[in-house]
Write a protein that holds these residues in place. Structure first.
Motif, PDB file in Angstrom:
ATOM      1  N   ILE A 597      10.636  59.470  13.091  1.00  0.00           N
ATOM      2  CA  ILE A 597      10.438  60.399  12.210  1.00  0.00           C
ATOM      3  C   ILE A 597       9.526  59.638  11.058  1.00  0.00           C
ATOM      4  N   LEU A 599       8.155  58.157   7.616  1.00  0.00           N
ATOM      5  CA  LEU A 599       8.808  58.311   6.206  1.00  0.00           C
ATOM      6  C   LEU A 599       8.087  59.087   5.167  1.00  0.00           C
ATOM      7  N   PHE A 645      19.260  66.068   7.323  1.00  0.00           N
ATOM      8  CA  PHE A 645      18.998  66.157   9.184  1.00  0.00           C
ATOM      9  C   PHE A 645      19.995  66.984   9.583  1.00  0.00           C
ATOM     10  N   GLY A 696      27.446  43.898   8.209  1.00  0.00           N
ATOM     11  CA  GLY A 696      26.615  45.025   7.872  1.00  0.00           C
ATOM     12  C   GLY A 696      25.065  44.891   8.602  1.00  0.00           C
ATOM     13  N   GLY A 700      24.083  47.729  11.080  1.00  0.00           N
ATOM     14  CA  GLY A 700      22.604  48.271  10.932  1.00  0.00           C
ATOM     15  C   GLY A 700      22.013  48.143  12.412  1.00  0.00           C
ATOM     16  N   SER A 703      23.078  50.769  15.000  1.00  0.00           N
ATOM     17  CA  SER A 703      22.631  52.009  14.694  1.00  0.00           C
ATOM     18  C   SER A 703      21.265  52.338  14.680  1.00  0.00           C
ATOM     19  N   LEU A 707      19.769  54.894  17.316  1.00  0.00           N
ATOM     20  CA  LEU A 707      18.744  55.973  16.657  1.00  0.00           C
ATOM     21  C   LEU A 707      17.464  56.138  17.589  1.00  0.00           C
TER      22      LEU A 707
ATOM     23  N   MET B   1      11.560  56.111   9.482  1.00  0.00           N
ATOM     24  CA  MET B   1      12.778  56.936   8.944  1.00  0.00           C
ATOM     25  C   MET B   1      14.040  56.319   9.703  1.00  0.00           C
ATOM     26  N   GLU B   2      13.838  56.231  10.768  1.00  0.00           N
ATOM     27  CA  GLU B   2      15.119  55.596  11.473  1.00  0.00           C
ATOM     28  C   GLU B   2      15.563  54.170  11.114  1.00  0.00           C
ATOM     29  N   VAL B   4      15.071  52.976   7.902  1.00  0.00           N
ATOM     30  CA  VAL B   4      15.692  53.088   6.519  1.00  0.00           C
ATOM     31  C   VAL B   4      17.006  53.415   6.757  1.00  0.00           C
ATOM     32  N   TYR B   5      17.231  54.474   7.393  1.00  0.00           N
ATOM     33  CA  TYR B   5      18.441  55.361   7.853  1.00  0.00           C
ATOM     34  C   TYR B   5      19.553  54.005   8.082  1.00  0.00           C
ATOM     35  N   ALA B   6      19.007  53.060   9.375  1.00  0.00           N
ATOM     36  CA  ALA B   6      19.901  52.229   9.800  1.00  0.00           C
ATOM     37  C   ALA B   6      20.047  51.038   8.651  1.00  0.00           C
ATOM     38  N   PHE B   7      19.069  50.780   7.886  1.00  0.00           N
ATOM     39  CA  PHE B   7      19.182  49.858   6.893  1.00  0.00           C
ATOM     40  C   PHE B   7      20.426  50.507   5.700  1.00  0.00           C
ATOM     41  N   CYS B   8      20.173  51.682   5.636  1.00  0.00           N
ATOM     42  CA  CYS B   8      21.363  51.977   4.490  1.00  0.00           C
ATOM     43  C   CYS B   8      22.612  51.891   4.965  1.00  0.00           C
ATOM     44  N   VAL B   9      22.874  52.351   6.552  1.00  0.00           N
ATOM     45  CA  VAL B   9      24.285  52.090   7.122  1.00  0.00           C
ATOM     46  C   VAL B   9      24.673  50.712   6.877  1.00  0.00           C
ATOM     47  N   GLY B  10      23.688  49.843   7.195  1.00  0.00           N
ATOM     48  CA  GLY B  10      23.974  48.305   6.937  1.00  0.00           C
ATOM     49  C   GLY B  10      24.458  47.970   5.738  1.00  0.00           C
ATOM     50  N   LEU B  41      28.303  58.180   8.707  1.00  0.00           N
ATOM     51  CA  LEU B  41      26.597  58.078   8.838  1.00  0.00           C
ATOM     52  C   LEU B  41      26.631  57.413  10.157  1.00  0.00           C
ATOM     53  N   ALA B  45      24.726  59.188  13.503  1.00  0.00           N
ATOM     54  CA  ALA B  45      23.340  58.730  14.138  1.00  0.00           C
ATOM     55  C   ALA B  45      23.287  58.916  15.416  1.00  0.00           C
ATOM     56  N   LEU B  49      18.286  61.655  14.738  1.00  0.00           N
ATOM     57  CA  LEU B  49      18.064  62.375  13.503  1.00  0.00           C
ATOM     58  C   LEU B  49      16.984  63.397  13.934  1.00  0.00           C
TER      59      LEU B  49
END
Lengths: 931, 121
Positions: A597, A599, A645, A696, A700, A703, A707, B1-2, B4-10, B41, B45, B49
């Motif tokens: 998606i 940004l 989401f 982390g 990350g 995930s 994703l 977007m994905e 950034v999302y993954a980075f936030c989770v990290g 989160l 995932a 998303l």
């Protein structure tokens, strides 16, 4: 088909003595005997078919998904053992009735004994390897309980522990062996395994399998070098010794070898290990038995020796020897059980088992003496007694072997020496106890025992004589079917008769008897010779080994567990890192094919706020209040992420939970210190930062990989059936209350338990209530500001209305029991904050514990309701109705379930927060646990 | 977007774990809370998303995966119960031990902070 009942009846019988114990000793013993006797009757009903050479089988599915079955079989070998186990078991029940004193708990004793009987019956009847092993372990456990029956005696406890350790360790080896057999054959079914002897013997792992299985058998049957536990197990009451340590449990190892004879025997390796172990055990046991002053000690070593004899016979790889082994199993069980019982009578009536004190008992108990002497002569292998017959067969077998090549002549010689010692210790048993002068310093004057205590001995001794004199009539049929089952093929020609004419075996018997007489006559010299050796005490050595193992373990544990939580957690995370990062290193691609998606500014802003506030939480974590504020920002952003989401339910839940959590943490902060001192060293900080950043990073990466990879989900089923099957359009809620309702049901139960646990922790918590904050600023002197009071009071109906609305629409639109429950809780908590506990107490009389219980019960009964109409647990029912004015509406049982969820959530949240809040006020002493 | 999302989770995971490794109970509780955000989160995932497609039938053209949402919803509530339990445990420990250190006692400085340098360091 009643094989299952043969196992089940004794198992049920385990309960009987516990129930009838209070009705007196005779009734207890009688009632205990009924079920095993019934089982024995069932065995007899199958006698005809087994004697016709059939194998009776019964199989019941146990865990079909894993291929586990309860499988039973009844063939000749099983029959023989069943007769021994149940028959001698019944005699032991009668005997124990008179043996146990009034101080001993008879119910407990019989319960253990019958449990053991069940286990033995299970071993011999199992037609499945794993099942066999389970019963095998059960014998170890029940024998532990029986040996330690007089648990106030240190000997009994140590002996029991030793027996359990040795046989239990052997049991583990056996399990490994059986698993390997199952692996080789591809089935744990005994029928299949018994038919695959060639496959197993030809397999490369055969030596390992053989050694593992034999370890199990040798430990159980007290074979050298594992024999030492048996003499120490003599600390058990004598009925136990008669039953377990002569007739049944120690024969379990022999049974195992006989059972797997068609599969494992016939190779040189079997021959070497089994026959040499047997020979060593035979000689060692016979020699040591002579020097034991304790009656039971003598019998224990004699048992070891006879077990060695049977093992030696099984190890010879000859059909004839195997038949002799089976025959000796029968004979040994009869004469040794009666000897143990006689020893028990002597101990019981004279107060001692020491042969240096026991002399000349013939005068006091001639009848018992006669019985004991017959059994002892049978043990010595004197003609006309059953021991003679199997001993002759044993001699024949030793003559027909070529174990040691050109040195094979040594085996019959050693056999004769062993037999001579056997004659010598039997003579000692007879002469020392019943003749040889007068008793020395006995605690009481010996006399004959009660009439019925002698009955079991009489029966067994009669059997010894009958088998000894008329072997062809009494025992041949049984021996034939049992041998047939072991050999799984043609029986060798043999002739059971007392008189075979003058031949070498007879000459060997005569030689052994003469040798025994000579040894016994010159025993003083032997005793003197033996006294030069220090007798190794197996118990001390064993305890020493155990102690050093325990010390080693304690040391290891102390190094690993130093009591520091930080260390445990960092070790845990390091392990996680290793486990999770390892597979990732081999992965070259972490981006999937799914298109991303694009940004946008909102997302970037949200991410920025999230990251900054998470970092701020960490940065200011020592100023706890500030950190808490940043933490709440993180929670809010998370709830926004859910909203963006397409997860409105999650957003609502997260929002409500966030409020409740922060209130909770603020309350906790009231009591806890409000700041943290700097105490971590820089090296520790950088280490922790490194570990957490690495994890982390790994999380990350994972995930991101998830994703971007294409979605393959089972949710299409839920989307398709939500409306038609669950009656709701909000699929998330339908999953919660219907498709995965069982999970939710478990979840609210956990929630309830957690709340109750917290309630219990809070009871009697002695916390000092600070009167000011850390900078010595006093708390506000207006704890309940009027504006807050007014607004919250008028907000309450509105909030409750919203929560009712959210609850009712939950099945079709975002909402539901969880969210509604949380909103209600927040509304009530607001009242607590605004007005204080004192004000709320008279106005809101809800017992939150009942709310939790009621919620879980409603959910449970809703689930159970579907049983009434014959549907599985928690099947939803729904229908559409029409009412005038209101219009079309839908009723679903799911809403009732959701009500249960709602009540539990409200109850749990309020139980936690209201009671924690109460701690800050003068009402704090009202919190009480139920103790 | 994905990404950034993954980075936030990290980042959330990193912050959560770092705080869980601290020596005081309150930090550990905050760490656990951060960590449970990260875990929720992360689980969320697994449904990927998707915007403007809530799994409410008839409200949009395509639907997002509802299953992870249902799992995360209960996880949030259970997470609250767990946080509450740990907080109360921390308070109880403070009440009974007189210290809010995770081990119930404060380690000697010589072993944690002022460790003298060993040879080779």
């Amino acid at each position: 088909m009643n094989l299952l009942w043969i196992v089940l009846l004794p198992l049920l019988g385990t309960m009987v003595p516990l129930l009838t114990d209070r009705f007196g000793r005779s009734i207890c013993a009688l009632s205990v005997a009924i079920l095993p006797a019934w089982a024995l009757l069932l065995v007899f009903m199958n006698l005809g078919e087994v004697f016709d050479g059939q194998v009776i089988r019964q199989t019941i599915d146990w865990i079909p998904a894993m291929g586990l079955q309860l499988a039973f079989r009844l063939d000749g070998l099983t029959l023989l053992f069943l007769l021994l186990i149940l028959g001698i078991g019944l005699l032991v029940i009668l005997y124990a009735r008179y043996y146990l004193s009034a101080k001993d708990s008879m119910g407990r004793f019989y319960a253990y004994l019958i449990l053991f009987m069940t286990a033995m019956v299970g071993i011999v009847m199992s037609n499945n390897l794993i099942q066999l092993w389970m019963f095998w372990e059960l014998t170890s456990i029940s024998s532990f309980l029986l040996i330690s029956f007089w648990s106030h005696k240190s000997d009994a406890r140590k002996g029991a522990r030793m027996a359990l350790t040795i046989t239990g360790a052997g049991g583990l080896a056996l399990l490994a062996g059986l698993l390997m057999i199952g692996n080789i054959v591809g089935s744990y079914h005994l029928d299949t395994v018994l038919a695959s002897g060639d496959l197993i013997r030809a397999h490369a792992a055969y030596p390992v399998v053989l050694i593992l299985v034999l370890l199990g058998a040798f430990t159980k049957s007290a074979q050298f070098p594992f024999h030492f536990w048996l003499p120490h197990a003599m600390a058990a009451p004598t009925p136990v010794s008669a039953y377990l340590h002569s007739a049944t449990m120690v024969k379990a190892g022999i049974f195992l070898m006989a059972r797997f004879y068609p599969v494992l025997a016939g190779t040189d390796l079997w021959f070497m290990i089994v026959s040499l172990t047997g020979l060593a055990t035979l000689l060692l046991g016979a020699y040591i038995a002579l020097f034991k002053h304790d009656l039971k000690g003598l019998l224990a070593y004699s048992t070891i020796s006879h077990l060695g004899l049977i093992t030696l016979l099984l190890g010879m790889n000859s059909d004839m020897a195997a038949v002799a082994a089976i025959f000796h199993i029968i004979n040994h069980a009869t004469f040794k059980a009666s000897l143990f019982m006689a020893a028990g009578i002597i101990d019981h009536e004279s107060g001692s088992r020491d042969m240096r004190k026991l002399n000349g008992l013939w005068k006091y108990m001639p009848y018992t003496a006669t019985l004991a002497m017959v059994a002892a002569l049978s043990m010595a292998g004197v003609p006309l007694f059953n021991g003679f017959l199997s001993k002759e067969m044993f001699f024949v077998a030793t003559l027909n072997q070529s174990m040691l090549g050109s040195l094979s002549w040594i085996v019959p010689l050693l056999a004769t020496v062993g037999a001579a010692f056997s004659v010598a210790y039997s003579l000692r048993f007879i002469h020392d106890v019943f003749f040889n002068g007068e008793p020395i310093g006995l605690p009481k004057t010996p006399k004959e025992p009660p009439r019925y205590m002698k009955v079991p001995v009489e029966i067994l001794v009669t059997l010894c004589l009958l088998v000894g004199i008329f072997p062809g009539y009494v025992v041949e049929g049984l021996l034939n079917v049992a041998s047939y089952a072991v050999l799984a093929g043609e029986l060798p020609e043999y002739n059971l008769a007392v008189w075979h004419g003058f031949n070498i075996p007879l000459f060997m018997s005569l030689l052994a008897m003469a040798g025994g007489l000579i040894i016994y006559y010159n025993r003083r010299h032997l005793f003197q010779f033996q006294s030069h050796f220090e007798e190794p005490d197996a118990k001390h050595i064993f305890e020493g080994v155990i102690q050093s193992i325990v010390q080693f373990c304690q040391k290891t544990v102390a190094t690993l567990e130093n009591g520091s939580l930080q260390r445990y957690i960092s070790l845990l995370f390091l392990m996680t890192l290793v486990m999770a990062a390892g597979p990732l290193l081999g992965l070259h691609e972490n981006t999937g094919s799914r298109s991303e998606i694009p940004l946008d500014g909102i997302a970037l802003t949200g991410a920025g706020v999230l990251i900054l506030s998470a970092a701020a939480t960490v940065f200011w974590h020592r100023s706890r209040f500030i950190a808490l504020l940043f933490l709440s920002v993180v929670g809010l952003v998370v709830s926004l992420i859910f909203a963006r989401f397409s997860a409105p339910d999650l957003a609502l839940t997260q929002l409500a939970v966030e409020i409740v959590t922060i209130i909770l943490l603020l309350l906790a902060l009231f009591f806890l210190p409000q700041s943290t001192q700097k105490e971590s060293s820089p090296s520790r900080l950088s280490r922790d930062l490194l570990v957490s950043a690495l994890i982390g990073g790994v999380i990350g990466t994972i995930s991101y990989a998830i994703l971007t990879s294409p979605l393959d989900t089972i949710s299409d089923f839920f989307l398709a059936n939500s409306k038609t099957g669950g009656g709701g359009t909000n699929v998330v809620n339908v999953i919660l209350v219907d498709f995965r309702g069982f999970d939710t049901w478990g979840e609210i139960t956990v929630l309830g338990i957690a709340a109750l646990g917290i309630f219990k922790l809070m009871a009697r918590m002695r916390l000092y209530v600070p009167i000011s904050d850390e900078k010595a600023r006093p708390w506000s002197n207006d704890p309940h500001p009027m504006i807050l009071e007014m607004i919250s009071q008028s907000l309450l109906p509105l909030a409750l209305l919203v929560s009712a609305y959210i609850f009712l629409r939950g099945h079709n639109l975002p909402g539901g029991g969880f969210i509604a429950g949380l909103i209600t809780s927040v509304a009530i908590i607001q009242q607590y904050i605004a007005h204080g506990v004192k004000w709320i107490k008279p106005r809101l009389k809800i017992d939150y514990q009942w709310l939790i219980a009621g919620g879980i019960l409603i959910a449970t009964f809703t689930g159970l309701g579907s049983w009434l109409v014959g549907r599985p647990f928690l099947t939803t029912w729904f229908d559409h109705f029409h009412l005038p004015w209101i219009g079309e509406f839908e009723l679903a049982s799911a809403i009732l379930f959701d009500l249960g969820v709602y009540l539990t959530v409200v109850g749990a949240t309020m139980l936690i927060l209201a009671n924690l809040g109460k701690l800050t006020t003068s009402e704090r002493f009202d919190i009480r646990g139920h103790d | 977007m994905e990404g950034v999302y993954a980075f936030c989770v990290g980042v959330l995971t990193t912050c959560g774990i770092f705080l869980t490794l601290r020596g005081r109970t309150f930090s550990v509780v905050m760490g656990l809370t951060l960590l449970s955000y990260a875990v929720n989160l992360f689980l969320f995932a697994s449904g990927r998303l998707k915007m403007n497609s809530a799994a409410v039938l008839g409200q949009s053209a395509s639907y997002t995966d509802p299953l992870p949402q249902a799992l995360v919803l209960t996880a949030i509530v259970i997470g609250f119960a767990m946080t509450a339990f740990v907080v109360i445990l921390a308070m109880r420990s403070y009440a009974d031990q007189g210290s809010d250190h995770v081990d119930g006692r404060i380690p000697q400085p010589s072993t944690s902070v002022y460790r003298p340098l060993k040879r080779g360091q």
